[in-house]
Design an enzyme around this catalytic site. Structure first.
Site, PDB file in Angstrom:
ATOM      1  N   ASP A   1      -0.355   4.193  -4.748  1.00  0.00           N
ATOM      2  CA  ASP A   1       0.704   3.317  -5.758  1.00  0.00           C
ATOM      3  C   ASP A   1       1.683   4.116  -5.258  1.00  0.00           C
ATOM      4  OD1 ASP A   1       1.414   2.650  -7.815  1.00  0.00           O
ATOM      5  OD2 ASP A   1       0.234   3.498  -8.898  1.00  0.00           O
TER       6      ASP A   1
HETATM    7  C1  BGC Z   1       1.198   1.805 -11.082  1.00  0.00           C
HETATM    8  C2  BGC Z   1       1.240   0.402 -10.684  1.00  0.00           C
HETATM    9  C3  BGC Z   1       2.109  -0.797  -9.840  1.00  0.00           C
HETATM   10  C4  BGC Z   1       3.220  -0.175  -8.800  1.00  0.00           C
HETATM   11  C5  BGC Z   1       4.122  -1.021  -8.617  1.00  0.00           C
HETATM   12  C6  BGC Z   1       2.981   2.125 -10.415  1.00  0.00           C
HETATM   13  O1  BGC Z   1       3.580   2.289 -11.022  1.00  0.00           O
HETATM   14  O2  BGC Z   1       0.938   2.196 -11.308  1.00  0.00           O
HETATM   15  O3  BGC Z   1       0.083  -0.065 -10.827  1.00  0.00           O
HETATM   16  O4  BGC Z   1       1.698  -1.978  -9.294  1.00  0.00           O
HETATM   17  O5  BGC Z   1       4.247   0.554 -10.426  1.00  0.00           O
HETATM   18  O6  BGC Z   1       5.126  -1.975  -9.795  1.00  0.00           O
END
Ligand code: BGC
Length: 916
Positions: free
Chosen positions: A714
């Site tokens: 993530d």
């Molecule tokens: C989230 C993800 C997301 C990523 C990109 C993170 O803060 O947990 O689910 O895909 O950001 O935006």
């Protein structure tokens, strides 16, 4: 011509159908719904205007061309007559008290909107003018913002409570519409007894119209609850072990949602899992089941007849009641379901549900069955329950009126112990069966890790491919001229270290405003034909922080409520088309975590409390996208069960619960839909951060399930030591690679090549915390996926050069652009002159507020033309300088301005450096 930002035709209309099919009707006394033509209706609650289309955070941030709300959709539909006095009162109120988005910053939007206070006489008079009332209640929550056990979040505010009380006092027929991202407290159902209650969830951009389709009967509701609705929030079995900043013990074990309630305390349930009413009625007749011993397969045949007077669909659900054996089992477990087509009155359809014996296995993590670390079937009677909710079922026997009986316990598959907890705790288990068929709830110690993780890793270190100095391209692999191994051999350690870094967000190498670019993020990797893949959030549509538009579909919980995988696959085929059109290879979705507790802010992105329903929905989603050539990334692997302290809270959970509940949906998507992408969670699972968790990413995912795709972190995740745990850090890419999480998301744009983030990959190679073989293994995983992505055959467009931006002519008395930084701010428009046509590299310096995982974004404009998008995550107000694309400026005047797409980012300086 580029079609970026042009939504696919027909997509939003289709998403309206889906949104209508996911509405769940919980109560409908005296046929209050559907509203009848020409009925007079007063609509209460400001959410009729401020109707939510999605939860908040990355999963809800789709820029749409338009959105729909309930009241305008009712007026547009014209079936019923809307009370104008009530309507005007709300219009006036909303003008005075507009929608509060908390300033637009990350996780700042409140869960609710302040309601208009209501006077008795106002409601009383409205009741005299109208036949029925609708009350709309809305809630949101999302990433970085769990729901709370407070008024205005899980509970009604005082004003909402009073609104329901007054309206139900004066009106005989009241419909409560719940436009919420999560389930909320429904005790108002007993207190005020409204005639109808319906969850319309958040239905995406067409949610308002879809809700009206159901309310006025254009569509007969057929949604079913994907979660149990208990009387009290504290009734949920994880309540005592939710919300810690440090560690949550998953004491309820496999007894999540209905598995807990049906086994131990069915009387705590207000509305059971799988429940949902229709405007018509159905007769359900299951036939005796058949068992084909050769193929070890059951066949259940059920005839469903529409016995009412409007068309409708019904969902048949199949639950197994396994013998308690030594392991202990939930009273019921969903193992199949099927929905009818739209049945006209008197029409009948026969549904056939197939079930393999192996689907009934349980995982023995203690050895109590005699088969440690195995999928087993314990001896005894397997009872099948068929019906229209977990509660409303009949037992189905074979032709001899017998349940399926297994004489001996059998080991179906030997697995290997993985991911066990190291912290001792106790878990629930059914004890004595009570007279009413429920069980006493016992606690037993959870089996702890026995295997030596260090030995496992070192025994299985992949051998390094010897270096060979060649200049093959990835296309040579595509054309089968060389093997992937031959291609990987020629990569130097530096190449490999760069390849495992993704850049973003809003990289100029890919579609503007998207989440990341990965693959060919250095000139050399690019010269070897490694293309730059593009990822974008997800899951409810494409997020482009550049402001480009896309289609927003309903939230995951609503999708699951349809119980209709064919419909969801068709929806995600549209999504796939939109991804291809926007030059995006991977959608960062579906979210497939389990609804462990109703307060998780991201539940809206996820499907259900049930792993089987979750898995089936995930498969539909993944297959739909793939059929159009793009791919899905299922997230967050694993146990992102709360947002509170999401980048540190340890999920302490048994191996059985992990395998049977928390990673089951991922397993189904890997095995049945050949899922190509997985995003790990921020949180640790049993002490090891997901992004550096060897058993999660290698033992279970690759070795046990055969996953052949890419695992990414993530965004800005932490990793710790896969053996000794130790201190987590974003720099531990050595640990990440060792666990076989292949790709770090994300380092700053233009930062992969220089290792500006300062990660440990090369240092780890020197110190032996990661090997070249392991790096090559991840490089292969990345390249293997790139070979299958649309980018491999797409003409790449890099937006590192915005080209010539035409000047404005005429005005001369402005400062001349020099190589000195321009002092700028979000609000000011800076004007300058250019006296010679030249190419410049732009740099922007900014600060941002919010925590480390918050996200904000802005576009940068020259003469009103967007030349770059800048993104920030919270940096404690420390200024950072970010490299931006090049522009060519001609002689003349320019204005520089900023459009904040997501608040929280503050520009300080812009500098234009001439390039040769
Ligand atoms: C989230 C993800 C997301 C990523 C990109 C993170 O803060 O947990 O689910 O895909 O950001 O935006």
């Amino acid at each position: 011509m580029s079609k970026i930002g042009v939504p696919i035709e027909g997509f939003s209309d289709f998403s309206r159908q889906v949104a209508a099919e996911g509405a769940v009707l919980l109560k409908n006394d005296d046929h209050t719904l559907p509203l009848k033509p020409a009925e007079k209706v007063a609509v209460f609650g400001r959410i009729q205007y401020d109707y939510y289309r999605s939860g908040t955070g990355s999963g809800g941030s789709v820029n749409v061309l338009y959105t729909t709300n309930l009241i305008d959709s009712l007026l547009e539909d014209k079936t019923v007559t809307i009370d104008e006095e009530v309507l005007e009162a709300y219009q006036t109120f909303i003008k005075k008290q507009p929608f509060d988005d908390g300033g637009g910053a990350w996780a700042a939007e409140p869960w609710f909107q302040e309601e208009m206070p209501l006077m008795d006489t106002f409601v009383q008079q409205a009741s005299e003018r109208n036949d029925k009332a609708i009350i709309v209640i809305g809630r949101t929550a999302g990433e970085d913002q769990d729901n709370r056990a407070e008024k205005g979040s899980y509970y009604l505010t005082d004003k909402e409570d009073r609104m329901i009380r007054l309206v139900t006092t004066y009106f005989d027929r009241v419909v409560v519409v719940l436009n919420t991202s999560n389930i909320i407290d429904l005790s108002f159902v007993e207190s005020y007894d409204p005639s109808s209650v319906i969850y319309t969830w958040h239905g995406g951009m067409e949610g308002g119209r879809a809700a009206v389709d159901v309310l006025v009967g254009h569509v007969t509701p057929s949604g079913k609850l994907p979660d149990t609705i208990a009387y009290q929030l504290t009734d949920y079995p994880s309540s005592q072990h939710f919300g810690s900043d440090v560690q949550n013990h998953y004491v309820e074990d496999i007894y999540v949602g209905y598995r807990y309630f049906e086994t131990f305390c069915p009387d705590k349930v207000r509305y059971p899992f799988g429940f949902g009413l229709s405007y018509t009625t159905f007769e359900v007749n299951p036939k005796p089941f058949q068992y084909d011993a050769t193929h070890q397969q059951f066949r259940f045949s059920v005839t469903v007849t529409n016995t009412g007077d409007v068309s409708g669909k019904e969902t048949i659900q199949l639950y197994v009641e396994s013998p308690q054996g030594t392991l202990g089992q939930p009273a019921k477990r969903l193992v199949g379901f099927m929905k009818t087509r739209l049945l006209a009155p008197d029409e009948t359809e026969t549904l056939e549900i197939k079930l393999s014996l192996h689907q009934l296995t349980s995982y023995d993590d203690s050895g109590v069955t005699g088969f440690l670390s195995s999928d087993v079937l314990e001896a005894g009677d397997y009872l099948f329950h068929i019906g229209t909710s977990v509660r409303d079922t009949d037992i189905v026997y074979d032709e001899n009126k017998q349940p399926y009986h297994l004489r001996q316990t059998i080991q179906v598959r030997q697995a290997e112990e993985a991911l066990k907890p190291v912290t001792p705790f106790k878990r629930m288990k059914p004890g004595k069966r009570r007279a009413d068929g429920t069980y006493d709830c016992l606690l037993e110690p959870v089996p702890l890790r026995q295997q030596d993780i260090n030995k496992r890793i070192t025994d299985r270190l992949p051998e390094a491919l010897s270096f060979k100095d060649t200049t093959y391209t990835l296309q040579d692999v595509l054309n089968k001229k060389i093997t992937l191994d031959d291609f990987i051999r020629q990569l130097t350690d530096e190449d490999l270290a760069i390849l495992v870094r993704g850049e973003g967000m809003v990289s100029p190498l890919v579609t503007p405003g998207t989440a990341s670019a990965f693959g060919g993020v250095s000139d050399r990797l690019l010269s070897l034909g490694i293309p730059v893949g593009c990822t974008a959030d997800g899951p409810s549509g494409i997020r482009m922080d550049s402001g480009e538009k896309a289609t927003q579909v309903p939230i995951g919980t609503l999708l699951a409520s349809t119980f209709n995988p064919d419909l969801i696959e068709a929806l995600y085929r549209y999504e796939g088309k939109e991804l291809i059109q926007n030059e995006i290879d991977l959608l960062l979705g579906p979210g497939i975590n389990i609804h462990r507790h109703p307060l998780n802010g991201r539940n809206f992105e996820y499907f259900s409390e049930d792993p089987y329903l979750t898995g089936i929905m995930a498969i539909a989603n993944v297959q739909g996208i793939r059929k159009e050539g793009a791919h899905a990334v299922a997230k967050h692997f694993a146990c992102n069960s709360q947002e509170q302290s999401r980048n540190q809270v340890d999920a302490v959970v048994s191996e059985r619960a992990l395998r049977e509940v928390y990673v089951k949906g991922f397993e189904m998507a890997v095995k049945e839909a050949d899922l190509m992408g997985i995003m790990t969670a921020y949180n640790p699972v049993n002490g090891h951060f997901s992004a550096s968790n060897y058993d999660l990413n290698t033992t279970i995912l690759r070795e046990d399930w055969g996953f052949r795709g890419i695992v990414m972190t993530d965004w800005w995740a932490h990793m710790n030591d896969p053996v000794n745990q130790g201190v987590p850090s974003r720099a531990h890419t050595d640990h990440m690679i060792r666990s076989q999480n292949d790709l770090y998301m994300v380092v700053n744009n233009y930062g992969a090549e220089t290792n500006r983030a300062g990660d440990n990959t090369l240092k780890g190679l020197q110190e032996g915390t990661v090997t070249r073989g392991e790096l090559q293994r991840s490089a292969k995983n990345i390249c293997r996926v790139l070979l299958e992505l649309p980018v491999m055959t797409r003409k790449q467009v890099f937006r590192d050069d915005s080209g010539l931006i035409p000047s404005q002519s005429g005005v001369v008395n402005h400062p001349l652009l020099t190589t000195q930084p321009l002092a700028v701010s979000n609000e000011t428009i800076t004007t300058f002159n250019v006296n010679e046509t030249k190419a410049y590299r732009m740099y922007v310096t900014y600060t941002s507020t919010g925590d480390a995982l918050s996200q904000s974004a802005m576009t940068i404009k020259l003469n009103d033309q967007v030349v770059a998008t800048a993104q920030a995550n919270g940096m404690n107000e420390i200024a950072i300088k970010q490299k931006l694309p090049k522009v060519t400026l001609e002689q003349g005047t320019y204005t520089l301005s900023f459009d904040v797409q997501k608040a929280g980012i503050y520009v300080k300086e812009m500098i234009f450096i001439p390039v040769d």
